[in-house]
Design a protein around this motif. Structure first.
Motif, mmCIF file in Angstrom:
data_model
loop_
_atom_site.group_PDB
_atom_site.id
_atom_site.type_symbol
_atom_site.label_atom_id
_atom_site.label_comp_id
_atom_site.label_asym_id
_atom_site.label_seq_id
_atom_site.Cartn_x
_atom_site.Cartn_y
_atom_site.Cartn_z
ATOM 1 N N LYS A 31 11.085 12.545 1.715
ATOM 2 C CA LYS A 31 12.536 12.356 1.524
ATOM 3 C C LYS A 31 13.079 11.291 2.465
ATOM 4 C CE LYS A 31 14.073 16.613 -0.559
ATOM 5 N NZ LYS A 31 13.464 17.868 -0.072
ATOM 6 N N ASN A 32 12.275 10.898 3.430
ATOM 7 C CA ASN A 32 12.739 9.912 4.407
ATOM 8 C C ASN A 32 12.559 8.497 3.837
ATOM 9 O OD1 ASN A 32 12.598 7.971 6.568
ATOM 10 N ND2 ASN A 32 12.572 9.691 7.996
ATOM 11 N N GLY A 33 13.686 7.875 3.487
ATOM 12 C CA GLY A 33 13.666 6.576 2.804
ATOM 13 C C GLY A 33 12.903 5.506 3.566
ATOM 14 N N GLU A 34 13.060 5.515 4.888
ATOM 15 C CA GLU A 34 12.416 4.486 5.693
ATOM 16 C C GLU A 34 10.889 4.634 5.666
ATOM 17 O OE1 GLU A 34 13.484 2.668 9.992
ATOM 18 O OE2 GLU A 34 14.558 4.498 9.425
ATOM 19 N N MET A 35 10.458 5.905 5.738
ATOM 20 C CA MET A 35 9.001 6.176 5.681
ATOM 21 C C MET A 35 8.439 5.760 4.330
ATOM 22 S SD MET A 35 8.132 9.824 7.433
ATOM 23 C CE MET A 35 8.871 10.265 8.993
ATOM 24 N N VAL A 36 9.171 6.113 3.283
ATOM 25 C CA VAL A 36 8.725 5.774 1.933
ATOM 26 C C VAL A 36 8.603 4.260 1.799
ATOM 27 C CG1 VAL A 36 9.455 5.738 -0.505
ATOM 28 C CG2 VAL A 36 9.575 7.866 0.815
ATOM 29 N N GLU A 37 9.591 3.563 2.300
ATOM 30 C CA GLU A 37 9.595 2.100 2.184
ATOM 31 C C GLU A 37 8.381 1.486 2.892
ATOM 32 O OE1 GLU A 37 12.471 -1.489 3.506
ATOM 33 O OE2 GLU A 37 13.423 0.474 3.196
ATOM 34 N N LYS A 38 8.103 1.979 4.089
ATOM 35 C CA LYS A 38 6.945 1.443 4.846
ATOM 36 C C LYS A 38 5.634 1.777 4.133
ATOM 37 C CE LYS A 38 8.691 0.605 9.360
ATOM 38 N NZ LYS A 38 8.575 -0.784 9.717
ATOM 39 N N ALA A 39 5.554 3.008 3.639
ATOM 40 C CA ALA A 39 4.327 3.431 2.956
ATOM 41 C C ALA A 39 4.120 2.619 1.679
ATOM 42 C CB ALA A 39 4.374 4.919 2.657
ATOM 43 N N ARG A 40 5.199 2.422 0.948
ATOM 44 C CA ARG A 40 5.125 1.613 -0.284
ATOM 45 C C ARG A 40 4.667 0.192 0.027
ATOM 46 N NH1 ARG A 40 5.113 4.072 -5.186
ATOM 47 N NH2 ARG A 40 6.774 5.600 -5.421
ATOM 48 N N GLY A 41 5.213 -0.340 1.109
ATOM 49 C CA GLY A 41 4.846 -1.705 1.519
ATOM 50 C C GLY A 41 3.363 -1.802 1.832
ATOM 51 N N LEU A 42 2.850 -0.796 2.555
ATOM 52 C CA LEU A 42 1.420 -0.779 2.910
ATOM 53 C C LEU A 42 0.564 -0.656 1.646
ATOM 54 C CD1 LEU A 42 -0.762 -0.737 5.096
ATOM 55 C CD2 LEU A 42 -0.429 1.740 5.308
ATOM 56 N N ILE A 52 0.332 -1.056 11.883
ATOM 57 C CA ILE A 52 0.399 -1.129 10.421
ATOM 58 C C ILE A 52 -0.075 -2.504 9.920
ATOM 59 C CG2 ILE A 52 2.812 -1.908 10.147
ATOM 60 C CD1 ILE A 52 3.087 0.371 8.021
ATOM 61 N N GLY A 53 0.187 -3.540 10.714
ATOM 62 C CA GLY A 53 -0.228 -4.893 10.312
ATOM 63 C C GLY A 53 -1.738 -5.088 10.351
ATOM 64 N N GLY A 54 -2.460 -4.171 11.030
ATOM 65 C CA GLY A 54 -3.910 -4.326 11.143
ATOM 66 C C GLY A 54 -4.680 -3.437 10.184
ATOM 67 N N VAL A 55 -3.952 -2.681 9.347
ATOM 68 C CA VAL A 55 -4.626 -1.705 8.484
ATOM 69 C C VAL A 55 -5.553 -2.374 7.465
ATOM 70 C CG1 VAL A 55 -4.248 0.005 6.662
ATOM 71 C CG2 VAL A 55 -2.916 0.130 8.764
ATOM 72 N N ALA A 56 -5.082 -3.454 6.863
ATOM 73 C CA ALA A 56 -5.894 -4.108 5.818
ATOM 74 C C ALA A 56 -7.240 -4.562 6.395
ATOM 75 C CB ALA A 56 -5.147 -5.291 5.219
#
Ligand code: ATP
Length: 449
Positions: free
Chosen positions: A357-368, A429-433
């Protein structure tokens, strides 16, 4: 140690959408299956890992995709019209059919079920030969002249293209031709899930060699194929090589070795490797009138011998599911996990926002997710509690899960959870890929005993 039964494999495959019984809404179609999303992904992986080892990483093997319905004379020349048969017996009492050479593995129709022939009521006919090829008609006429067959193996499509490849791909022995595609056999007693089905996807490679080198290449391919299974994480204790005795071999073969896996039904053929001699090219030369031989420099001229590793995706699929299936108790809760080699796993990573439900978390996860899916099959999941989402990924064998949580919003790091060890660590998060790329390339060994 987890007791892995075929029932558990069938049930997980069904529950998680790997494999469904075919035509289910019409009551099914005995021993025929359809593959769902994860099944398709896993099959694609098996096929491409085979292709990589057989074609992409070698200079001496080329690819082919021949037709399923060939000129019926191909099957006369190959010996399939005359001899591709299994001995069949009928029971006049229970009206079932059995393979005469597998009565000790069959169950009779009566309850409590016994082996056919074991009860006083059993009334078995004499064995007669039953051809396993599916017949069909080509064109509008339905007479003898239009009879054709669905191919029972892909190999013959390779032999009849020998001359094309020799000339156009400019090859000389030793060289091979590899093909993947559906084959059809009207098996008398299909069963044991995908182990014996009537349509299956074969991966075959015919390797043409000078006759004097055939024995050496035969040994080479037995070892190479065995090592391929080890490379993709199948436990060595579950694999063995079994060389056929003379009485078991086809008349033209001077050596056949089965690579067997310890399936829940016992040690059974996973893949066969055979030295077929010059039988196939000679047969097609005689029947077609086209000389299938190698003509080299000077007076060099001979019919190459053929070494053939042949396997179906289905038998690898079942072996890998059985090998990977594990159950354990973690923090007093049961966990079912598929410990598949990351290269075989249908989904490479899951991306999970801790609080959907946390919009910010969803946005970051979607981006990843958007970033990672450019290279790999990854899955975004925000349905239900985090523990349940982990369990779902464990059951489909996803090796890594990246979770976006409160801390991500503060410092742009995520946790990565390892499917096998359950260890968690934090990554930017930038190093995950880059991290995922490296993790997927690492050699992997199963923690299963
Ligand atoms: P089996 O003795 O088990 O019937 P086979 O010796 O007839 O097998 P081959 O003709 O050598 O099998 O076929 C090559 C490979 O194709 C086998 O090693 C197996 O991996 C696969 N295969 C054969 N028949 C089936 C089937 N009915 N269902 C799934 N895979 C099959």
């Amino acid at each position: 140690m987890t007791d892995v039964t075929m029932d558990k494999i069938v049930s997980l495959s069904r529950r998680r959408g790997f494999v469904f019984p075919s035509s289910e809404i019409y009551g099914g179609m005995g021993s025929t299956y359809d593959y769902g999303h994860y099944g398709v992904l896993m099959k694609n992986n098996i096929r491409s890992l085979w292709f990589r080892a057989m074609v992409q990483e070698r200079d001496d093997i080329v690819a082919l995709d021949s037709a399923i319905i060939l000129n019926p004379r191909v099957w006369e020349a190959s010996g399939h019209v005359g001899g591709f048969t299994d001995p069949l017996v009928d029971c006049r009492t229970c009206k079932l059919r059995f393979r005469a050479d597998q009565l000790d593995q069959s169950s009779c129709g009566r309850k409590p079920s016994k082996r056919p022939g074991e009860t006083a009521d059993c009334d078995l006919t004499d064995a007669r030969q039953f051809n396993l090829m599916f017949k069909t008609q080509v064109g509008a006429l339905e007479d003898e002249s239009s009879t054709a067959y669905l191919r029972p193996e892909t190999a013959q499509g390779i032999f009849v293209n020998f001359k094309n490849v020799l000339q156009l791909a400019r090859r000389k022995p030793p060289f091979g031709i590899a093909q993947v595609g559906k084959s059809f056999r009207n098996e008398i007693t299909p069963g044991n899930f995908l182990f014996r089905v009537r349509e299956f996807e074969q991966m075959e490679m015919e390797f043409f060699v000078p006759p004097a080198d055939a024995e050496r290449w035969y040994r080479y391919w037995v070892d190479a194929r065995f090592d391929w299974y080890l490379k993709y994480g199948v436990r060595e204790s579950m694999l063995r090589k079994r060389e056929h005795g003379e009485e078991e071999r086809s008349h033209y073969s001077s050596g056949t070795t089965d690579i067997e896996y310890l399936y829940p039904i016992g040690w059974s053929e996973l893949e066969g490797v055979a030295n077929r001699g010059d039988f196939d090219l000679t047969q097609h030369t005689q029947h077609s009138g086209t000389k299938l031989e190698f003509v080299g420099e000077g007076d060099e001229r001979y019919t190459p011998y053929v070494i053939e590793p042949a396997v179906s995706i289905e038998r690898i699929f079942v072996a890998m599911l059985v090998d990977g299936y594990d159950e354990e108790v973690v923090a007093e809760r049961d966990r079912t996990v598929l410990r598949l080699h990351p290269a075989v796993a249908p989904v490479k990573a899951a991306i999970l926002p801790l609080i959907p439900k946390n919009g910010e978390m969803v946005e970051k996860a979607r981006g990843l997710h958007e970033d990672l899916r450019k290279k790999h099959v990854v899955e975004y999941d925000d349905g239900g509690q985090i523990g349940r989402r982990y369990r779902r990924q464990d059951e489909i064998g996803t090796p890594f899960a990246f979770t976006v949580d409160d801390q991500t919003l503060e410092d742009d790091t995520v946790t990565v959870r390892d499917r096998d060890s359950l260890a968690q660590e934090r990554l930017p998060i930038g190093g995950v890929a880059a991290w995922l790329e490296e993790a997927l390339a690492r050699p992997w060994r199963t923690p299963k005993a």
